[in-house]
Write a protein that holds these residues in place. Structure first.
Motif, PDB file in Angstrom:
ATOM      1  N   LYS A  45       0.812  -1.229   0.000  1.00 33.97           N
ATOM      2  CA  LYS A  45       0.000   0.000   0.000  1.00 33.97           C
ATOM      3  C   LYS A  45       0.841   1.272   0.000  1.00 33.97           C
ATOM      4  N   GLU A  46       1.915   1.313   0.772  1.00 34.30           N
ATOM      5  CA  GLU A  46       2.738   2.519   0.851  1.00 34.30           C
ATOM      6  C   GLU A  46       3.529   2.748  -0.428  1.00 34.30           C
ATOM      7  N   VAL A  47       3.961   1.657  -1.057  1.00 33.05           N
ATOM      8  CA  VAL A  47       4.702   1.762  -2.317  1.00 33.05           C
ATOM      9  C   VAL A  47       3.791   2.293  -3.419  1.00 33.05           C
ATOM     10  N   ARG A  48       2.581   1.755  -3.498  1.00 29.07           N
ATOM     11  CA  ARG A  48       1.634   2.226  -4.509  1.00 29.07           C
ATOM     12  C   ARG A  48       1.327   3.713  -4.315  1.00 29.07           C
ATOM     13  N   LYS A  49       1.133   4.114  -3.067  1.00 30.71           N
ATOM     14  CA  LYS A  49       0.831   5.517  -2.787  1.00 30.71           C
ATOM     15  C   LYS A  49       1.977   6.422  -3.225  1.00 30.71           C
ATOM     16  N   LYS A  50       3.211   6.005  -2.979  1.00 34.75           N
ATOM     17  CA  LYS A  50       4.367   6.807  -3.368  1.00 34.75           C
ATOM     18  C   LYS A  50       4.459   6.931  -4.888  1.00 34.75           C
ATOM     19  N   ILE A  51       4.147   5.864  -5.597  1.00 38.39           N
ATOM     20  CA  ILE A  51       4.146   5.920  -7.062  1.00 38.39           C
ATOM     21  C   ILE A  51       3.120   6.940  -7.541  1.00 38.39           C
ATOM     22  N   ARG A  52       1.939   6.890  -6.971  1.00 34.93           N
ATOM     23  CA  ARG A  52       0.885   7.827  -7.385  1.00 34.93           C
ATOM     24  C   ARG A  52       1.243   9.270  -7.044  1.00 34.93           C
ATOM     25  N   ASP A  53       1.697   9.498  -5.827  1.00 37.51           N
ATOM     26  CA  ASP A  53       1.854  10.858  -5.323  1.00 37.51           C
ATOM     27  C   ASP A  53       3.133  11.549  -5.771  1.00 37.51           C
ATOM     28  N   LYS A  54       4.166  10.761  -6.140  1.00 36.54           N
ATOM     29  CA  LYS A  54       5.469  11.394  -6.392  1.00 36.54           C
ATOM     30  C   LYS A  54       6.095  11.069  -7.741  1.00 36.54           C
ATOM     31  N   TYR A  55       5.883   9.853  -8.257  1.00 30.13           N
ATOM     32  CA  TYR A  55       6.705   9.409  -9.383  1.00 30.13           C
ATOM     33  C   TYR A  55       5.982   9.244 -10.715  1.00 30.13           C
ATOM     34  N   ALA A  56       4.665   9.087 -10.719  1.00 29.52           N
ATOM     35  CA  ALA A  56       3.972   8.663 -11.936  1.00 29.52           C
ATOM     36  C   ALA A  56       3.692   9.779 -12.936  1.00 29.52           C
ATOM     37  N   VAL A 111       4.658   4.038 -18.094  1.00 24.62           N
ATOM     38  CA  VAL A 111       4.948   3.101 -17.002  1.00 24.62           C
ATOM     39  C   VAL A 111       4.778   1.663 -17.484  1.00 24.62           C
ATOM     40  N   LEU A 112       5.802   0.838 -17.228  1.00 22.97           N
ATOM     41  CA  LEU A 112       5.722  -0.593 -17.487  1.00 22.97           C
ATOM     42  C   LEU A 112       5.597  -1.319 -16.151  1.00 22.97           C
ATOM     43  N   ASN A 113       4.521  -2.062 -15.976  1.00 24.17           N
ATOM     44  CA  ASN A 113       4.247  -2.811 -14.752  1.00 24.17           C
ATOM     45  C   ASN A 113       4.376  -4.292 -15.068  1.00 24.17           C
ATOM     46  N   THR A 114       5.478  -4.905 -14.625  1.00 21.19           N
ATOM     47  CA  THR A 114       5.723  -6.317 -14.930  1.00 21.19           C
ATOM     48  C   THR A 114       5.238  -7.209 -13.792  1.00 21.19           C
ATOM     49  N   PHE A 115       4.897  -8.467 -14.136  1.00 23.26           N
ATOM     50  CA  PHE A 115       4.287  -9.393 -13.175  1.00 23.26           C
ATOM     51  C   PHE A 115       3.104  -8.679 -12.520  1.00 23.26           C
ATOM     52  N   SER A 116       2.229  -8.141 -13.328  1.00 20.10           N
ATOM     53  CA  SER A 116       1.273  -7.112 -12.899  1.00 20.10           C
ATOM     54  C   SER A 116       0.066  -7.631 -12.131  1.00 20.10           C
ATOM     55  N   TYR A 117      -0.178  -8.962 -12.160  1.00 21.01           N
ATOM     56  CA  TYR A 117      -1.292  -9.564 -11.414  1.00 21.01           C
ATOM     57  C   TYR A 117      -2.603  -8.889 -11.818  1.00 21.01           C
ATOM     58  N   THR A 118      -3.247  -8.119 -10.954  1.00 16.16           N
ATOM     59  CA  THR A 118      -4.507  -7.462 -11.321  1.00 16.16           C
ATOM     60  C   THR A 118      -4.320  -5.971 -11.618  1.00 16.16           C
ATOM     61  N   GLY A 119      -3.071  -5.553 -11.783  1.00 17.15           N
ATOM     62  CA  GLY A 119      -2.818  -4.197 -12.255  1.00 17.15           C
ATOM     63  C   GLY A 119      -2.859  -3.094 -11.213  1.00 17.15           C
ATOM     64  N   ALA A 120      -2.688  -3.420  -9.939  1.00 23.05           N
ATOM     65  CA  ALA A 120      -2.809  -2.408  -8.886  1.00 23.05           C
ATOM     66  C   ALA A 120      -1.805  -1.265  -9.054  1.00 23.05           C
ATOM     67  N   PHE A 121      -0.564  -1.594  -9.352  1.00 23.94           N
ATOM     68  CA  PHE A 121       0.431  -0.536  -9.571  1.00 23.94           C
ATOM     69  C   PHE A 121       0.045   0.341 -10.761  1.00 23.94           C
ATOM     70  N   SER A 122      -0.508  -0.264 -11.788  1.00 21.41           N
ATOM     71  CA  SER A 122      -0.908   0.490 -12.980  1.00 21.41           C
ATOM     72  C   SER A 122      -2.044   1.455 -12.670  1.00 21.41           C
ATOM     73  N   VAL A 123      -2.996   1.005 -11.849  1.00 24.58           N
ATOM     74  CA  VAL A 123      -4.106   1.866 -11.453  1.00 24.58           C
ATOM     75  C   VAL A 123      -3.584   3.091 -10.701  1.00 24.58           C
ATOM     76  N   TYR A 124      -2.717   2.870  -9.743  1.00 23.22           N
ATOM     77  CA  TYR A 124      -2.140   3.989  -8.991  1.00 23.22           C
ATOM     78  C   TYR A 124      -1.360   4.933  -9.905  1.00 23.22           C
ATOM     79  N   ALA A 125      -0.588   4.351 -10.827  1.00 24.31           N
ATOM     80  CA  ALA A 125       0.197   5.187 -11.745  1.00 24.31           C
ATOM     81  C   ALA A 125      -0.722   6.032 -12.617  1.00 24.31           C
ATOM     82  N   ALA A 126      -1.808   5.425 -13.118  1.00 22.43           N
ATOM     83  CA  ALA A 126      -2.755   6.171 -13.961  1.00 22.43           C
ATOM     84  C   ALA A 126      -3.407   7.299 -13.171  1.00 22.43           C
TER      85      ALA A 126
END
Length: 398
Positions: free
Chosen positions: A209-220, A225-240
């Motif tokens: 949860k904290e990693v995803r939040k940091k991606i959304r708030d600071k880096y995206a 963004v390439l999200n590998t081993f993406s499972y259900t895409g949670a990192f991608s959602v935060y990045a978008a």
């Protein structure tokens, strides 16, 4: 409660256990032949007969059980479990008051005093995970303790101990009201569709949860963004949601396509503006190099072990090469988010893989920041393996 068995622990391991180490290993047990049925209560003594602690017999990964108490007059009964669960719930009280997060861990194994047991909360529903047949033998009293302490809509379970290497498939429902799935929960204001009745995984890994939040708030923002081993895409959602120009999600599992579309949809994001690839991640790296694709952010979150028809991945052996694959397609000044949940090495060794990868690629980098488990995933300093999550944000500088 079953009759207590006395186990003798060889002296070197006995000292370690007296110091707080909770895992009972096979090699530590002198009279291992006395172990019969998982779930047996055990009294641990050293080779001189001095008391070490009490625990239970349950085979999990490299362990044969867990120490639960080092107090000679404390017994493993209903009151013991109630006290441990109550303490854990009190420590998570702040999470229950958050409107923007309705899914989190409320009990984290040995970090909360009971190895082999975790309990997660999903907006009124509790999910109990049992990691050995041994801890599963305590189901009735653990369930009774939880029911006494919380109000709930429903309770589900996950039997994560293996039968011939396979998850034990059943309905997973225990009691209360059955959920209507997908159940939409919140995490840092982001919506996720979860399923508590579809095997071992629910659709989101709560420890990130904290990693995803940091991606959304600071880096995206503004990044491809390439999200590998993406499972259900949670990192991608935060990045978008963080303003990424475009995300590409890659996972070999066929379910990743509909599941990722669903996660975009529950957040009001047009999934057609993003790429979702069902393919081997390592084949995608080759494709990206061939097409001269470059990304402003590459997220690496592989399982500890992965296998496809042509490729095998082991975090312990292959993470350095995975980083090299990422470096090859990351823009200068771009960011690589390197993550692993492998408990067999620590953060310093993990950083060593990263350093070697960049050196072999002839590139330069800067470590921006790092993460381990969030506060609801409580750990103990006496069991470093329990703090398994290692995440590093890496800036590719040259």
């Amino acid at each position: 409660m079953a009759e207590e068995i006395t186990l003798t622990i060889e002296n070197q391991q006995a000292g370690k256990m007296k110091g707080g180490y909770p895992l009972i290993t096979k090699e530590a047990i002198v009279n291992i032949q006395d172990l019969k049925e998982e779930g047996s209560l055990i009294r641990l003594v050293d080779e001189r007969g001095s008391f070490i602690g009490r625990g239970y017999y349950g085979r999990q990964n490299k362990g044969y059980g867990w120490v639960l108490t080092r107090k000679e007059k404390e017994f493993i009964d209903f009151n013991f479990f109630e006290k441990k669960i109550s303490s854990a719930l009190n420590q998570r009280a702040i999470f229950f008051d958050k409107d923007d997060t309705t899914a989190f861990r409320v009990f984290n194994g040995e970090g909360d005093g009971i190895g082999g047991l975790t309990i997660d909360y999903y907006d009124g529903y509790y999910v109990i995970s049992w990691y050995s047949e041994g801890i599963y033998q305590f189901k009735s009293i653990i369930l009774h303790a939880l029911e006494k302490l919380v109000e709930y809509t429903g309770i589900y379970e996950k039997k994560r101990f293996n039968t011939e290497g396979k998850y034990i498939e059943d309905d997973d429902f225990i009691k209360g009201e059955r959920g209507e799935f997908p159940l939409v929960v919140k995490e840092n204001g982001v919506s996720f569709a979860v399923y508590l009745n579809e095997g071992p995984m629910t659709g989101i890994f709560l420890d990130q949860k904290e990693v995803r939040k940091k991606i959304r708030d600071k880096y995206a923002s503004g990044k491809t963004v390439l999200n590998t081993f993406s499972y259900t895409g949670a990192f991608s959602v935060y990045a978008a949601l963080g303003g990424a120009e475009k995300t590409t999600s890659v996972d070999l599992a066929n379910r990743s396509l509909p599941k990722t579309i669903e996660q975009f949809s529950v957040n009001g994001i047009d999934h057609e503006a993003h790429d979702i690839k069902v393919m081997d991640v390592f084949n995608y790296f080759k494709y990206a190099v061939k097409k001269q694709l470059k990304f402003g952010m590459v997220i690496l979150d592989p399982p500890s072990f992965a296998r496809s028809k042509k490729n095998r991945f082991s975090a312990a052996k292959d993470y350095k090469n995975l980083v090299k694959d990422a470096v090859a397609i990351t823009e200068t000044n771009g960011v690589i988010v390197a993550s692993t949940n492998y408990s067999g090495f620590g953060m310093e060794k993990f950083k060593g893989f990263i350093e070697k990868a960049f050196k072999e690629m002839g590139r330069k980098f800067k470590l921006e920041e790092e993460f381990s488990l969030p506060s609801d995933f409580k750990t103990t300093a006496d069991f470093k393996e329990g703090n398994y999550l290692k995440v590093v944000f890496i800036r590719v500088t040259k």
